[in-house]
Design an enzyme around this catalytic site. Structure first.
Site, mmCIF file in Angstrom:
data_model
loop_
_atom_site.group_PDB
_atom_site.id
_atom_site.type_symbol
_atom_site.label_atom_id
_atom_site.label_comp_id
_atom_site.label_asym_id
_atom_site.label_seq_id
_atom_site.Cartn_x
_atom_site.Cartn_y
_atom_site.Cartn_z
ATOM 1 N N ARG A 106 82.967 41.157 17.817
ATOM 2 C CA ARG A 106 82.767 42.186 19.053
ATOM 3 C C ARG A 106 83.854 42.569 20.039
ATOM 4 N NH1 ARG A 106 77.613 43.401 21.645
ATOM 5 N NH2 ARG A 106 76.367 42.557 19.775
ATOM 6 N N TYR A 212 78.245 37.078 7.814
ATOM 7 C CA TYR A 212 79.158 37.940 7.512
ATOM 8 C C TYR A 212 80.383 37.471 7.668
ATOM 9 C CZ TYR A 212 78.279 40.669 11.693
ATOM 10 O OH TYR A 212 77.949 40.894 13.110
ATOM 11 N N ASP A 293 71.421 50.760 25.583
ATOM 12 C CA ASP A 293 70.490 49.841 26.094
ATOM 13 C C ASP A 293 69.644 50.322 27.146
ATOM 14 O OD1 ASP A 293 70.935 48.437 23.440
ATOM 15 O OD2 ASP A 293 71.560 46.483 24.510
HETATM 16 C C1 LIG Z 1 72.169 39.209 18.617
HETATM 17 C C2 LIG Z 1 72.627 40.502 18.737
HETATM 18 C C3 LIG Z 1 73.129 40.964 17.628
HETATM 19 C C4 LIG Z 1 73.398 42.493 17.572
HETATM 20 N N1 LIG Z 1 74.287 42.951 16.519
HETATM 21 C C5 LIG Z 1 74.589 44.298 16.434
HETATM 22 C C6 LIG Z 1 75.160 44.697 15.402
HETATM 23 O O1 LIG Z 1 75.635 44.102 14.551
HETATM 24 N N2 LIG Z 1 75.176 46.284 15.450
HETATM 25 C C7 LIG Z 1 75.153 46.807 16.607
HETATM 26 O O2 LIG Z 1 75.287 48.288 16.523
HETATM 27 N N3 LIG Z 1 74.458 46.462 17.525
HETATM 28 C C8 LIG Z 1 74.173 44.901 17.502
HETATM 29 N N4 LIG Z 1 73.537 44.656 18.903
HETATM 30 C C9 LIG Z 1 73.013 45.422 19.776
HETATM 31 C C10 LIG Z 1 74.333 45.716 20.896
HETATM 32 O O3 LIG Z 1 74.676 44.627 21.216
HETATM 33 C C11 LIG Z 1 73.770 46.548 22.072
HETATM 34 O O4 LIG Z 1 72.560 47.536 21.708
HETATM 35 C C12 LIG Z 1 74.736 47.127 22.784
HETATM 36 O O5 LIG Z 1 75.948 46.175 23.466
HETATM 37 C C13 LIG Z 1 74.372 48.071 23.846
HETATM 38 O O6 LIG Z 1 75.546 48.694 24.283
HETATM 39 P P1 LIG Z 1 75.357 49.165 25.908
HETATM 40 O O7 LIG Z 1 76.860 49.898 26.167
HETATM 41 O O8 LIG Z 1 74.357 50.190 26.203
HETATM 42 O O9 LIG Z 1 75.238 48.066 26.860
HETATM 43 P P2 LIG Z 1 75.865 46.639 27.127
HETATM 44 O O10 LIG Z 1 76.830 46.400 25.782
HETATM 45 O O11 LIG Z 1 75.096 45.695 27.621
HETATM 46 O O12 LIG Z 1 76.990 47.037 28.251
HETATM 47 C C14 LIG Z 1 76.303 47.337 29.461
HETATM 48 C C15 LIG Z 1 77.733 47.105 30.403
HETATM 49 O O13 LIG Z 1 77.224 47.565 31.739
HETATM 50 C C16 LIG Z 1 77.833 46.557 32.712
HETATM 51 N N5 LIG Z 1 76.748 46.735 33.953
HETATM 52 C C17 LIG Z 1 75.525 46.224 33.769
HETATM 53 N N6 LIG Z 1 74.853 46.379 35.200
HETATM 54 C C18 LIG Z 1 75.895 46.958 35.769
HETATM 55 C C19 LIG Z 1 76.018 47.377 37.218
HETATM 56 N N7 LIG Z 1 75.025 47.430 37.964
HETATM 57 N N8 LIG Z 1 77.465 47.994 37.935
HETATM 58 C C20 LIG Z 1 78.282 48.123 36.686
HETATM 59 N N9 LIG Z 1 78.335 47.918 35.577
HETATM 60 C C21 LIG Z 1 77.063 47.349 35.354
HETATM 61 C C22 LIG Z 1 77.596 45.324 31.959
HETATM 62 O O14 LIG Z 1 78.491 44.257 32.617
HETATM 63 C C23 LIG Z 1 78.181 45.745 30.765
HETATM 64 O O15 LIG Z 1 79.612 45.676 30.576
HETATM 65 C C24 LIG Z 1 73.256 43.238 18.823
HETATM 66 C C25 LIG Z 1 72.570 42.654 19.907
HETATM 67 C C26 LIG Z 1 72.248 41.262 19.782
HETATM 68 C C27 LIG Z 1 71.366 40.468 21.032
#
Ligand SMILES: Cc1cc2nc3c(=O)[nH]c(=O)nc-3n(C[C@H](O)[C@H](O)[C@H](O)COP(=O)(O)OP(=O)(O)OC[C@H]3O[C@@H](n4cnc5c(N)ncnc54)[C@H](O)[C@@H]3O)c2cc1C
Length: 386
Positions: A106, A212, A293
């Protein structure tokens, strides 16, 4: 197009926020990313990138950086927990959906995304605590007392999104009493053992494990599980919570010897609470929109949470690029209309945990999706969880 002189603030430098910064810049839009963390930690986990997200990453120029170092599985392999019987196997050559299927660390994906952006547009240690929307001008307030202004805001701040709380209202994510153990470690610890050329999901009665390699040389492997958790365990900081490797091994007693060998080799593990939400009533309010997310968190069972955040970023940029004048609100509505049916469908199937458990259901609607070229009409898709 008027919007091209506007400035976008993206809250959150996860996969979704970083990809959005890259896709907006590709569309000629000025974007700044505000991240709460003081520095990027190397989170110990693997991630699968399927052809649907790889196409987006290709468009922002990072496919070539990932390809040589990541593991390219032969197939999605689904096996029965104890006998090892193959329930469904989907070979995934690159020719099938026009892009590779890659598995990686990751942190490797994250740092490659960071490397695609100019350093000066990523602002660390900026925890958003307030957002004021007035007369087309947005003011972001951060925990350190500083402020920033922008013409539009993208909330890419994850499952505990504060931007969502501000524009939709607070609610708690659904925790279904399950956790995911995960570990990433050197293949040398297998003492010559091999987990095979595929990404394998072992399906138990009430639990599963996905295993994997994460590197092209097969030097490192990863697994992630889903098991019932009797105690109510939930933390927003779940990326760093440690698990007990002996409890983990106990939870997989009776599983096939190939699974047991991996768990025996595993030196230690982390655990996550598995969280999801019902689809939201709306994804935007005025000039503030959500992505990833923050608006469609899902269980990780289809490996599509990150992928759909990455897809969102490409569609959002296309909607903004095509907008007349600076009708950002209209572009945000179009983005939601196109994306929501697809992400709601994926959320529902992920929640049911039925994807490729057996049968021969079509997978092309998922992996064949091309966010750069799909028509920007509302996406099809009745919810189907079978
Ligand atoms: C066990 C597990 C396995 C997974 N495997 C996969 C996979 O194989 N393939 C895949 O596509 N997805 C996978 N996922 C899903 C994936 O990890 C998430 O869907 C993805 O990380 C979402 O990305 P995002 O950018 O929306 O949110 P996040 O990655 O959660 O990023 C959000 C960011 O916002 C920041 N933030 C939060 N609040 C604030 C604030 N108030 N001010 C400023 N910054 C803030 C956080 O610090 C973070 O850096 C998996 C998830 C889990 C739990």
């Amino acid at each position: 197009m008027g919007h091209k002189q506007l400035t976008f603030a993206i809250v959150g430098a996860g996969m979704g926020g970083l990809t959005a910064a890259a896709t907006l810049r590709r569309a000629g839009i000025d974007a700044h990313v505000y991240e709460q963390a003081p520095r990027f930690e190397r989170i110990g986990a693997g991630i699968q990138m399927m052809p649907n997200s790889m196409k987006v990453l290709r468009g922002i120029g990072i496919e070539g950086k990932l390809r040589p170092t990541c593991f390219q599985p032969y197939s999605h392999l689904n096996r029965e927990w104890d006998t090892g019987r193959v329930m469904r196997e989907l070979p995934m050559p690159e020719s099938m959906f026009g892009a590779p299927y890659l598995c990686m660390h990751r942190a490797h994906l994250h740092s490659t995304l960071v490397s695609a952006l100019p350093e000066e547009i990523i602002h660390l240690n900026k925890k958003l605590v307030g957002l004021d929307q007035r007369a087309g001008q947005l003011t972001l307030a951060f925990a350190d007392g500083s402020r920033a202004t922008a013409d539009a805001v993208i909330g890419a701040d994850g499952v505990h999104s504060i931007v969502r709380d501000i524009i939709i209202g607070p609610d708690a994510p659904i925790h279904k009493g399950r956790i995911a153990y995960r570990a990433i470690f050197s293949s040398e610890l297998l003492h010559g053992g091999d987990i095979g050329p595929s990404r394998t999901k072992w399906w138990g009665i009430d639990r599963h494990i996905v295993i994997y390699y994460t590197t092209s040389t097969r030097s490192e492997l990863y697994f992630v599980t889903s098991v019932p958790e009797p105690a109510e365990w939930l933390t927003p900081e779940s990326w760093s919570a440690k698990g007990d490797v002996n409890e983990l091994r106990k939870a997989y007693e009776g599983f096939h010897e190939d699974v047991r060998a991996v768990l025996e080799a595993c030196p230690d593990c982390h655990k996550w609470a598995i969280l999801e939400r019902e689809p939201l009533p709306r994804w935007s309010d005025g000039r503030v929109a959500l992505l990833g997310d923050a608006c469609h968190p899902m269980t990780p069972y289809m490996a599509q949470g990150g992928a759909t955040a990455i897809e969102d970023a490409a569609i959002l940029a296309r909607c903004l690029e095509e907008v007349e004048g600076d009708d950002i609100e209209g572009a945000f509505r179009r983005y939601e209309e196109h994306r929501k049916p697809r992400t709601s469908r994926i959320q529902a199937i992920s929640s049911a945990n039925t994807w490729m458990k057996g049968g021969d259901e079509d997978t092309s609607w998922l992996y064949g999706y091309d966010a750069w070229n799909v028509p920007l009409t509302p996406s099809e898709a009745p919810v189907h969880t079978g």
